[in-house]
Structures are given as structure tokens and as C-alpha cells.
Design an enzyme around this catalytic site. Structure first.
Site, PDB file in Angstrom:
ATOM      1  CE  LYS A 165      -2.452  -0.876   3.742  1.00 32.94           C
ATOM      2  NZ  LYS A 165      -1.829  -2.148   4.204  1.00 32.94           N
ATOM      3  NE  ARG A 185      -5.392   0.343  11.676  1.00 32.36           N
ATOM      4  CZ  ARG A 185      -4.341  -0.181  11.055  1.00 32.36           C
ATOM      5  NH1 ARG A 185      -4.388  -1.417  10.626  1.00 32.36           N
ATOM      6  NH2 ARG A 185      -3.238   0.525  10.879  1.00 32.36           N
ATOM      7  NE  ARG A 225       7.352  -3.517   6.833  1.00 25.55           N
ATOM      8  CZ  ARG A 225       6.052  -3.208   6.951  1.00 25.55           C
ATOM      9  NH1 ARG A 225       5.408  -2.669   5.946  1.00 25.55           N
ATOM     10  NH2 ARG A 225       5.403  -3.464   8.075  1.00 25.55           N
ATOM     11  NE  ARG A 263       6.469  -2.115  12.032  1.00 20.74           N
ATOM     12  CZ  ARG A 263       5.284  -1.713  11.546  1.00 20.74           C
ATOM     13  NH1 ARG A 263       5.199  -0.601  10.841  1.00 20.74           N
ATOM     14  NH2 ARG A 263       4.195  -2.422  11.752  1.00 20.74           N
ATOM     15  NE  ARG A 273       2.037  -6.194  11.526  1.00 16.05           N
ATOM     16  CZ  ARG A 273       2.991  -5.679  10.778  1.00 16.05           C
ATOM     17  NH1 ARG A 273       4.148  -6.297  10.652  1.00 16.05           N
ATOM     18  NH2 ARG A 273       2.816  -4.537  10.153  1.00 16.05           N
TER      19      ARG A 273
END
Length: 217
Positions: free
Chosen positions: A14, A89, A128, A162, A173
Site C-alpha cells: 500500500k 480498519r 522489511r 520492527r 499479525r
């Protein structure tokens, strides 16, 4: 005017595609994370209300987040339209957003979902990493800094991963996010606003497909 919601699980791309949409269509990219930070820094009434929850380690209630979104959508920089990222969300938030958009007279033109299978998302998220200084996001598979060890955006040299991008956390997640994402897709499909795009493709092809949808309007 294009008023757009981008849906997709973490790692679906996104952020990458948002940058391209903003460049071409001059939309205002509204990220809930950025909104919270700005409102708290500027000490707006809603920003202080949100901060009172965050400081206690509590989730910010939907109604407070919705007030923040409404405050942001009323600002003068939204001339050509907006991309909403991170809100709604849940279907409850989507219903609150319907009321906001009616009040500010900015109806939704599109809801686009980037669909990517779970294994690809796990690989992408686990690869990432971020700049410690400015938060710019990179990926060992698809987007390394132009100069190794130097952030493209701020020139910083410290990077980190992260906690929730570590492989052992990613699967859980994604499952949590999928439970929230599926009802939202149904909500907007029933309104005739949803377009699903294959997010497994290259970023160039994803943007080409998305561009074809936006340029129809």
C-alpha cells in the site's frame, strides 16, 4: 476529485503504490499514524484527547479516531482528493467514516484492495527494515537504499527491523489483520465501491492496474 481507500494486509504494498498515486493525481495521503503524531504535536483538542489514551497504553476509541479523521479531512490541502491509509480498519469505523464524508461533502470514489497470499506477505514483511531517524521503509527483496547503508530520504545510517516484522510474529499479525480486513471488503463490495487488484505483481504492474481504475472516473 478522487477520494480513495486502500485496503490490504501488512506487506501488500500500500505504501509503495500510494507514493505513485500521489505523484500522478496529487492526492493528499492521509495516514492515521501521521495524523495522530501531527495532532498531538500541534496540541489540537482531539490530539490531546488521543494522547490521554496513548499515554496510558490504551487503544484510542473509534469515536476519537473518527474525530481526528474529520478534523484532517476539513483541512484546506485536500483540493484534488485523498487516499486514506489505516482507516477504516473495522466495519464500525467504516460506518463512522460514511457519516464524516457526508458532513464534509467528500464522497468516496473508490475502495481498492491489494490482495497478496500469506506466504508472499510473510517473506516481504520479514525482509522489511526501516531508517531509525526518519522511518523510511526498505525491503531486502525489493527496495534497498540507493547507496548501501544510507537512507535515501534523510541520509541517516542507522536501520532497524520492527518487532512485529520478525518472522515469528508476522504470521499471527497477518491472521489478526485478515479477520478485520475481510468484513471491510464485504462492506464496500455491497456498496459497489470495491475493486480487487493482484498485489503479487511487480509494483509497476500493480500501479498500472490501479491507474486504469482511477482514470476511468
Amino acid at each position: 476529485m478522487i477520494n480513495l481507500i486502500l485496503l490490504g494486509l501488512p506487506g501488500a504494498g500500500k505504501g509503495t503504490v500510494s507514493e505513485r498515486i500521489v505523484d500522478k493525481y496529487h492526492l493528499t495521503h492521509i495516514s492515521t499514524g501521521d495524523m495522530f503524531r501531527e495532532a498531538m504535536a500541534n496540541k489540537t483538542k482531539v490530539g490531546l484527547e488521543a494522547k490521554s489514551y496513548i499515554d496510558k497504553g490504551n487503544l484510542v476509541p473509534d469515536e476519537v479516531t473518527a474525530k481526528l479523521v474529520e478534523e484532517r479531512l476539513n483541512q484546506p490541502d485536500i483540493k484534488e482528493g485523498f487516499i486514506l491509509d489505516g482507516f477504516p480498519r473495522t466495519t464500525k469505523q467504516a460506518e463512522l467514516l460514511d457519516g464524516i464524508l457526508e458532513r464534509v461533502n467528500k464522497p468516496l470514489s473508490n475502495v481498492i484492495s491489494l490482495d497478496v497470499n500469506e506466504q508472499t506477505l510473510i517473506e516481504r514483511l520479514s525482509a522489511r527494515f526501516m531508517c531509525k531517524n526518519c522511518g523510511a521503509t526498505y525491503n531486502k527483496l525489493t527496495k534497498m537504499p540507493k547507496v548501501e547503508g544510507t537512507c535515501d530520504r534523510c541520509g541517516g545510517h542507522e536501520f532497524y527491523q520492527r518487532e512485529d516484522d520478525k518472522p515469528e510474529v508476522v504470521k499471527n499479525r497477518l491472521e489478526v489483520n485478515e479477520k478485520m480486513n475481510a468484513p471491510l471488503k464485504d462492506f464496500y463490495e455491497k456498496k459497489g465501491l470495491l475493486t480487487v487488484i493482484d498485489g503479487e505483481q511487480t509494483p509497476e504492474k500493480v500501479f498500472k492496474d490501479l491507474d486504469a481504475v482511477l482514470s476511468r472516473d
